[in-house]
Design a protein around this motif. Structure first.
Motif, PDB file in Angstrom:
ATOM      1  N   GLY A 128       1.003  -1.124  -0.041  1.00  0.00           N
ATOM      2  CA  GLY A 128       0.019   0.101   0.077  1.00  0.00           C
ATOM      3  C   GLY A 128       0.832   1.262  -0.051  1.00  0.00           C
ATOM      4  O   GLY A 128       0.749   2.142   0.797  1.00  0.00           O
ATOM      5  N   THR A 129       1.732   1.501  -0.980  1.00  0.00           N
ATOM      6  CA  THR A 129       2.774   2.212  -0.765  1.00  0.00           C
ATOM      7  C   THR A 129       2.621   3.645  -0.898  1.00  0.00           C
ATOM      8  O   THR A 129       2.964   4.543  -0.513  1.00  0.00           O
ATOM      9  N   GLY A 130       1.145   3.897  -1.661  1.00  0.00           N
ATOM     10  CA  GLY A 130       0.901   5.550  -1.922  1.00  0.00           C
ATOM     11  C   GLY A 130       1.823   6.192  -2.746  1.00  0.00           C
ATOM     12  O   GLY A 130       2.478   5.754  -3.743  1.00  0.00           O
ATOM     13  N   SER A 131       2.433   7.321  -2.123  1.00  0.00           N
ATOM     14  CA  SER A 131       3.397   8.306  -2.709  1.00  0.00           C
ATOM     15  C   SER A 131       4.686   7.432  -2.369  1.00  0.00           C
ATOM     16  O   SER A 131       5.458   8.193  -3.196  1.00  0.00           O
ATOM     17  N   GLY A 132       4.830   6.541  -1.999  1.00  0.00           N
ATOM     18  CA  GLY A 132       6.254   5.700  -1.897  1.00  0.00           C
ATOM     19  C   GLY A 132       7.098   6.284  -0.572  1.00  0.00           C
ATOM     20  O   GLY A 132       8.128   6.008  -0.507  1.00  0.00           O
ATOM     21  N   CYS A 133       6.258   7.279   0.553  1.00  0.00           N
ATOM     22  CA  CYS A 133       7.311   7.999   1.272  1.00  0.00           C
ATOM     23  C   CYS A 133       7.937   6.935   2.138  1.00  0.00           C
ATOM     24  O   CYS A 133       9.078   7.269   2.701  1.00  0.00           O
ATOM     25  N   ILE A 134       7.153   6.055   2.464  1.00  0.00           N
ATOM     26  CA  ILE A 134       7.926   4.913   3.582  1.00  0.00           C
ATOM     27  C   ILE A 134       8.918   4.252   2.971  1.00  0.00           C
ATOM     28  O   ILE A 134      10.039   4.393   3.671  1.00  0.00           O
ATOM     29  N   LEU A 135       8.670   3.577   1.880  1.00  0.00           N
ATOM     30  CA  LEU A 135       9.773   2.719   1.404  1.00  0.00           C
ATOM     31  C   LEU A 135      10.987   3.643   0.710  1.00  0.00           C
ATOM     32  O   LEU A 135      12.095   3.489   1.254  1.00  0.00           O
ATOM     33  N   LEU A 136      10.714   4.697   0.386  1.00  0.00           N
ATOM     34  CA  LEU A 136      11.898   5.837  -0.142  1.00  0.00           C
ATOM     35  C   LEU A 136      12.587   6.357   1.151  1.00  0.00           C
ATOM     36  O   LEU A 136      13.832   6.539   0.887  1.00  0.00           O
ATOM     37  N   ALA A 137      11.923   6.603   1.931  1.00  0.00           N
ATOM     38  CA  ALA A 137      12.397   7.103   3.302  1.00  0.00           C
ATOM     39  C   ALA A 137      13.612   6.113   3.941  1.00  0.00           C
ATOM     40  O   ALA A 137      14.668   6.131   3.967  1.00  0.00           O
ATOM     41  N   LEU A 138      12.814   4.813   3.555  1.00  0.00           N
ATOM     42  CA  LEU A 138      13.777   3.657   4.342  1.00  0.00           C
ATOM     43  C   LEU A 138      14.890   3.351   3.308  1.00  0.00           C
ATOM     44  O   LEU A 138      16.141   3.084   3.802  1.00  0.00           O
ATOM     45  N   LEU A 139      14.876   3.494   2.293  1.00  0.00           N
ATOM     46  CA  LEU A 139      15.859   3.077   1.266  1.00  0.00           C
ATOM     47  C   LEU A 139      16.962   4.578   1.444  1.00  0.00           C
ATOM     48  O   LEU A 139      18.082   4.010   0.962  1.00  0.00           O
ATOM     49  N   SER A 140      16.480   5.498   1.732  1.00  0.00           N
ATOM     50  CA  SER A 140      17.434   6.923   1.659  1.00  0.00           C
ATOM     51  C   SER A 140      18.358   6.657   2.844  1.00  0.00           C
ATOM     52  O   SER A 140      19.409   7.152   2.833  1.00  0.00           O
ATOM     53  N   GLU A 141      18.160   5.800   3.946  1.00  0.00           N
ATOM     54  CA  GLU A 141      18.856   5.486   4.989  1.00  0.00           C
ATOM     55  C   GLU A 141      19.424   4.052   4.949  1.00  0.00           C
ATOM     56  O   GLU A 141      20.001   3.556   5.942  1.00  0.00           O
ATOM     57  N   SER A 142      19.146   3.339   3.867  1.00  0.00           N
ATOM     58  CA  SER A 142      19.513   2.024   3.860  1.00  0.00           C
ATOM     59  C   SER A 142      20.067   1.855   2.468  1.00  0.00           C
ATOM     60  O   SER A 142      19.784   1.148   1.516  1.00  0.00           O
ATOM     61  N   PRO A 143      21.374   2.481   2.148  1.00  0.00           N
ATOM     62  CA  PRO A 143      22.035   2.558   0.885  1.00  0.00           C
ATOM     63  C   PRO A 143      22.314   1.327   0.133  1.00  0.00           C
ATOM     64  O   PRO A 143      22.384   1.258  -1.366  1.00  0.00           O
ATOM     65  N   ASP A 144      22.335   0.278   0.720  1.00  0.00           N
ATOM     66  CA  ASP A 144      22.583  -0.956  -0.043  1.00  0.00           C
ATOM     67  C   ASP A 144      21.166  -2.018  -0.273  1.00  0.00           C
ATOM     68  O   ASP A 144      21.380  -2.799  -0.888  1.00  0.00           O
ATOM     69  N   ALA A 145      20.189  -1.364   0.042  1.00  0.00           N
ATOM     70  CA  ALA A 145      18.860  -2.010   0.137  1.00  0.00           C
ATOM     71  C   ALA A 145      18.027  -1.921  -1.204  1.00  0.00           C
ATOM     72  O   ALA A 145      18.283  -0.940  -1.867  1.00  0.00           O
ATOM     73  N   PHE A 146      17.223  -2.743  -1.543  1.00  0.00           N
ATOM     74  CA  PHE A 146      16.450  -2.588  -2.780  1.00  0.00           C
ATOM     75  C   PHE A 146      15.004  -2.826  -2.471  1.00  0.00           C
ATOM     76  O   PHE A 146      14.691  -3.515  -1.341  1.00  0.00           O
TER      77      PHE A 146
END
Length: 296
Positions: A128-146
């Motif tokens: 239920g990603t919506g704007s993607g804010c949760i996933l993209l915030a997590l990725l911004s702080e986890s540089p090796d994750a997909f």
């Protein structure tokens, strides 16, 4: 529309905007007026303080007048501006996405604690990603994750993809149209399958309560992203059942929920075999997110 004459000084325009927004239903007219003035004129707080009598040109005056009229009619400030910041990142908004709110930072904080340094190099899923804010915030702080974000609304996915590109994260994020976790195959640990972290901020408002929400929410957030069914818990059983199938053993599911849903959500998660692993309160002190792990 509130008329502001070109050449009006910024301080005078700010007073007029604040007065126009001093109507029932607007909680902080001074703050809203200030934000809209600075966006309309392109000035920052320092410039406003340094030269409060600086005149507003015709374009900015017309823009500010139109925006103040929309805000007075109930449209949220960030909907008017078309973006909102979340964990220091700017996210574009559309009518098909929820407005990211500070309460949801509790979910991100808890998820980052569950994502061990090793897991941060692996795969995240946002249901239920919506704007993607949760996933993209997590990725911004986890540089090796997909990360993968799923949503049933195609238009929301268009926004999420655009946000990923704007934040320079498009090469580490994929977005698919799906009903929660339906397309994802069960984890096969021996073959390296499964997600290392699943997060979700599903709809959790009971259907009958939506009309009584603040007009900034009920009138502008997409109802499909708010409506959790009769008891507000509709999405949680399917999310938890899916997590037991697609999380790798030992990995975590992190869920946001309503202020009074802690026990119910925990009961749903534990009923399918997930193990409680921690919780997080929002800025108001409300327990807002819980984590559960798939047993090893």
């Amino acid at each position: 529309m509130m008329a502001i004459a070109p050449g009006t000084g910024m301080a005078q325009a700010l007073r007029a905007a604040r007065a126009a927004l001093s109507v029932p239903g607007i909680e902080d007219p001074a703050l809203d007026a200030r934000i809209l003035l600075m966006e309309a004129t392109g000035c920052d707080a320092t410039a406003l303080a340094r030269d409060p009598q600086a005149p507003i040109d015709a374009v900015a005056a017309a823009r500010l007048g139109a925006w103040i009229a929309r805000r007075a009619a109930g449209e949220p400030v960030w909907r008017i501006l078309g973006y909102r910041e979340f964990r220091g990142l700017r996210f574009a908004l559309t009518p098909d996405t929820l407005e990211p709110r500070p309460d949801t930072e509790a979910l991100v904080e808890l998820a980052l604690r569950q994502a061990t340094p090793d897991a941060r190099k692996k795969r995240f899923l946002d249901l239920g990603t919506g704007s993607g804010c949760i996933l993209l915030a997590l990725l911004s702080e986890s540089p090796d994750a997909f990360g993968v974000g799923s949503d049933c609304a195609h238009a929301a996915l268009v926004t999420a993809r655009a946000n990923a590109r704007a934040l320079g994260l498009a090469d580490r994020a994929a977005f698919i149209q799906a009903d929660w976790a339906a397309p994802f195959a069960p984890a096969t640990p021996d073959a390296g399958g499964g997600f290392d972290l699943i997060v979700s901020n599903p709809p959790y408002i009971p259907s009958a309560e939506i009309a009584g929400l603040a007009r900034e929410v009920s009138g502008f957030d997409p109802h499909k992203a708010l409506d959790g069914g009769d008891d507000g818990l509709g999405p949680y059983p399917s999310i938890c059942r899916a997590a037991m199938q697609i999380l790798r053993p030992g990995a975590a599911l992190v869920l946001e929920h309503g202020h009074d849903q802690e026990g119910a959500v925990r009961g749903i998660a534990e009923s399918v075999g997930l193990v409680f692993a921690g919780s997080e309160r929002d800025l108001g002190g409300v327990l807002r997110a819980q984590a559960f792990t798939r047993p090893v």
